[in-house]
Write an enzyme that holds these catalytic residues in place. Structure first.
Site, PDB file in Angstrom:
ATOM      1  N   LYS A  49      47.421  13.218  15.849  1.00 14.19           N
ATOM      2  CA  LYS A  49      47.750  14.499  15.210  1.00 14.19           C
ATOM      3  C   LYS A  49      46.850  15.606  15.749  1.00 14.19           C
ATOM      4  CE  LYS A  49      49.493  12.215  11.043  1.00 14.19           C
ATOM      5  NZ  LYS A  49      49.213  11.775   9.662  1.00 14.19           N
ATOM      6  N   GLN A  64      44.877  11.596   4.953  1.00 15.86           N
ATOM      7  CA  GLN A  64      45.500  10.458   5.617  1.00 15.86           C
ATOM      8  C   GLN A  64      45.589   9.281   4.638  1.00 15.86           C
ATOM      9  OE1 GLN A  64      46.792  10.546   8.791  1.00 15.86           O
ATOM     10  NE2 GLN A  64      47.589   8.487   8.387  1.00 15.86           N
ATOM     11  N   ASP A  99      52.157  17.870   4.169  1.00 14.88           N
ATOM     12  CA  ASP A  99      52.805  16.557   4.104  1.00 14.88           C
ATOM     13  C   ASP A  99      53.969  16.567   3.106  1.00 14.88           C
ATOM     14  OD1 ASP A  99      51.909  14.723   5.947  1.00 14.88           O
ATOM     15  OD2 ASP A  99      50.223  14.003   4.745  1.00 14.88           O
TER      16      ASP A  99
END
Lengths: 326, 326
Positions: free
Chosen positions: B86, B130, B153
């Protein structure tokens, strides 16, 4: 720069071949009748009586009772009757109710002000805005200011998100979906692992019902007006919940033999012989369904009374939470 | 007083007969191969290059670039690699990235403090934690304090609720579901009116993918470990998205001839011959699927690269919204 990803809302118009309000002509003989009738009235009376007991216990213990506020805009006959039924049910259970009636042409700020007053009022534990609102009012904007802790209809997107997500708990489950599942559970219908079809995908019924059935581990399919061969998909389901608002949409060939059929549809049709000048017709062609299904809910007297009972139950739960009473 | 209505979460464990990481032995000949391969890498490069252009236009016009913050807890090898990918993608697109690494045994308050700092930092427009977090940390509690405006997200329940509800728009669509649908749309696959099956119902992939496909007017069914005859249900679908995390779950007989199959599964298996010491295996038995499906996505190189591209896209969108740049 990307194609639009969620801006594709289309009006949900069921194709004309499905929308006939005539009862299909089909020979009916008593012998052919097989389905048990799920009596929503009876179940709802039981629940309401227990709620009344809880309310009186609360009053005895802490000197307070739950309070429900209803905001109704305009003179829609069906809304007026629904609100009247809710208020009557509150009274019978010992729940205090407050109604704010606003004229059809009121401004958005009037609705919002009424809402904000109820949000702040410590004697109010549940607030509902009777839908639909007149066209000129922005339903989303109005509902967004409703205090999450008092959203007994459970329509706030945060409630819906928490209903959808595993491991989370919404503060409130929308009343009609909760009523459907309550009816299934109390009638001993197993949901886990079963194929369930929800017909209709409204934010108020279809969507939350599908999410709730999913939380109960059914394998859920949502049928909507753009679904190809809906009758084929529905006829493979063990549980059918129809919330399309289309009279006689669900014919006998939509139902798997032995399936459980929950009819949430309530389309009003003129009938001068009825007290209110109209009667309610469900989505399910009852005459055909009762010959195929193992269980069917009638309209009226099926899910409707459960919806009211769940509203009282959500209001009681809310009061208990706010007042920290167990 | 009522039976529990949403407290029935069960662990999603797929039955053992479905969980074989061996590739089934099946004669493979070049002639039998029919499926087109959906190259996620290529599509993602295209998207990322356009994002880079936009970022540089933003820099020229207002002297600012989007900023993405990543919080990673512990040393999970897969998490480390995902985060590294990422960050690398951010750099290539001109997006500033910030990583906070916390030890596995850190306290919840440490994660929350890191989050709160990023929430306030005006140079950060997207924040991601994460997942999965170590067991002792409460994922829900951590995610709930993440600023809604920076939730790139899209896992906040309010975002999920707004994704689920017709007429509403979430601020962000979760990256993997967005990548799946983007891939379908860009490949000319029609979604509207099609039967779609989503395998798996995680909050991160399965659930939001089903909601997004529903918003695109597919007729959606979610298959989970308690689903009866999942292969039969899957084999009736025009579009299959598998996100179960079970290698080779989806065999040839799960797929309708000509169906489009999107494989979101990425189970790491040890492989010393690979750079990172392991390789990723999808849910779909590729050798069998390519003989039946019209289109299949590979693992790796299918949805994975799209997920990263969508994260950049969400971060860019967020920066544009926060900085009021069009």
């Amino acid at each position: 720069m990307s194609p639009p990803l969620v801006s594709l809302d289309l009006p949900d118009i069921w194709p004309p071949n499905f929308t006939s309000s005539d009862t299909p002509s089909m020979q009916k003989s008593f012998n052919e009748r097989t389905a048990a009738v799920l009596d929503g009235k009876l179940v709802s009376m039981e629940i309401r009586s227990r709620i009344a007991d809880e309310v009186s216990r609360m009053k005895k213990c802490i000197g307070k009772v739950p309070g429900l506020a209803v905001i109704v805009v305009g003179q829609r006959r069906d809304s007026q009757i629904y609100v009247r039924n809710k208020i009557k049910a509150c009274e019978e259970a010992g729940i205090k109710s407050f109604v704010t009636e606003l004229p059809t042409d009121c401004a958005e700020v009037d609705v919002c002000n009424a809402l904000l007053r109820f949000n702040k009022d410590p004697s109010i534990h549940g607030i509902l805005v009777q839908l639909p609102l007149p066209q000129h009012l922005n339903e989303e904007k109005v509902l967004d200011i409703l205090s999450l802790e008092k959203d007994v209809d459970g329509f706030h997107p945060l409630n819906i998100g928490n209903l959808a997500m595993r491991g989370r708990e919404p503060l409130f489950i929308p009343c009609t979906p909760k009523g459907c599942v309550e009816l299934l559970i109390r009638s001993g219908v197993e949901i886990i692992g079963k194929k369930a079809v929800v017909i209709g995908r409204s934010n108020i019924v279809g969507l939350p019902t599908s999410l709730l059935l999913q939380r109960h581990h059914a394998t859920v399919t949502i049928i909507h007006p753009l679904t190809d061969s809906p009758e084929k998909i529905a006829s493979e389901a063990d549980i059918v919940v129809s919330a399309a608002g289309v009279p006689n949409l669900v014919r006998g060939n939509w139902i798997k033999p032995g399936a459980v059929v929950i009819d949430v549809g309530t389309t009003p049709v003129e009938d001068p012989s009825c007290e209110d000048g109209y009667r309610l017709i469900g989505d399910v062609c009852y005459e055909e369904a009762e010959k195929v299904a193992s269980v069917v809910t009638p309209v009226p007297g099926g899910v409707g009374p459960l919806t009211v009972a769940m509203l009282l139950s959500n209001t009681l739960d809310s009061a208990k939470r706010i007042l920290d009473f167990n």
